[in-house]
Design a protein around this motif. Structure first.
Motif: not given
Ligand SMILES: C[S@@+](CC[C@H](N)C(=O)[O-])C[C@H]1O[C@@H](n2cnc3c(N)ncnc32)[C@H](O)[C@@H]1O
Length: 275
Positions: A105, A199-201, A203-206, A229-230, A233
């Motif tokens: 990302w 909300d960054l959730r 976007l999923g897991r990176f 928040a990052m 993720q």
């Protein structure tokens, strides 16, 4: 611009984007917002502040916020994070196997140079990644830069900043005086508008996050909020890269620096995983 309209616009922009505008940036505001005043037929910044509070204010607030973002970027900016990524990727790919794509990302991607730099590294390393697929996401709060990033068309000046000639020849075609990124590289990246304060959730897991040269514009509580928040993720063995003037120190203990690597972080408590 009166102190009152400056304070109003600065508060609006901060609440929407996190960007902090200092009083001495009044001149910058005037220059960047001038075209909006003209387009909206507004006499001065007092009138702009008033219009922002009226019907249609939301759309105008978006345009004002976008106009005040700084979109400076370049290919392989600062070098080191990209060198580290080259060393990191084979191990990450081996850990995922062929069935699970790597997710990378570029948060605050601006006009896309960072995401395209990542894509060029992935293309170069493909033989060492054992067939592991990779998806790159580029996001930015500004629709204008996301649109430009998607187009993947760069000026001579832009490709001269940081892009080695062999990669220019390999991945770009010259079209009408601009350099167009080749379709295979463009297909590796999805560009989307996204606010880091949202909300960054979804976007999923990176596995890899580049969040570079954007936190410098935020105050400490906003930096801490975005970093936490990052961290949530980031995969347990993933890496977060920050810009040269950015750090997690004093902001969060959910991320720790990789030993001997400036600007590269992993989630706290995952010492053995990300080398
Ligand atoms: C200086 S550029 C950095 C580009 C790239 N990461 C690099 O290091 O070259 C900063 C970018 O952050 C974006 N930005 C600012 N606030 C943001 C926010 N709240 N959410 C997402 N992007 C934001 C701006 O639009 C701008 O394109």
């Amino acid at each position: 611009m009166t102190p009152r309209s400056f304070a109003f616009i600065a508060a609006l922009v901060k609440s929407r984007s996190g960007l902090v505008l200092a009083a001495e940036q009044g001149y910058m505001l005037e220059t960047r917002l001038g075209p909006i005043l003209k387009r909206e037929g507004l006499a001065d910044f007092e009138a702009l502040a008033e219009r922002l509070q009226g019907p249609g204010g939301h759309r105008l607030a978006e345009a004002v916020t976008e106009a005040l973002t700084t979109n400076e970027s370049s290919f392989f900016r600062d070098g080191r994070p990209f060198e580290h990524l080259r060393r990191l990727l084979p191990g990450l790919a081996a850990a995922r196997g062929a069935g699970m794509p790597l997710r990378l990302w570029s948060a605050a991607c601006s006009t896309g140079q960072e995401a395209y730099s990542i894509a060029m590294i992935l293309a170069e390393l493909a033989p060492q990644l054992g067939g592991c697929r990779a998806d790159i996401l580029g996001t930015d709060i500004s629709q204008a830069v996301v649109t430009r990033a998607r187009q993947g068309r760069f000026s001579q000046f832009e490709v001269q900043r940081g892009l080695p000639a062999r990669l220019l020849v390999r991945h770009f075609r010259q079209e009408e005086g601009r350099w167009q990124v080749a379709p295979d590289l463009r297909e590796m990246i999805r560009f989307e508008r996204w606010n880091l304060l949202a909300d960054l959730r979804p976007l999923g897991r990176f596995d890899v996050i580049f969040c570079r040269n954007v936190l410098i514009y935020f105050d400490a509580p906003t930096k801490a909020r975005v970093l936490e928040a990052m961290a949530a993720q980031l995969a347990p063995d993933g890496v977060l890269y920050l810009g040269g003037a950015e750090t997690v120190l004093g902001l969060t203990d959910r991320l720790v620096a990789l030993p001997g690597e400036r600007g590269a972080y992993r989630r706290a408590g995952m010492a053995a995983l990300a080398g």
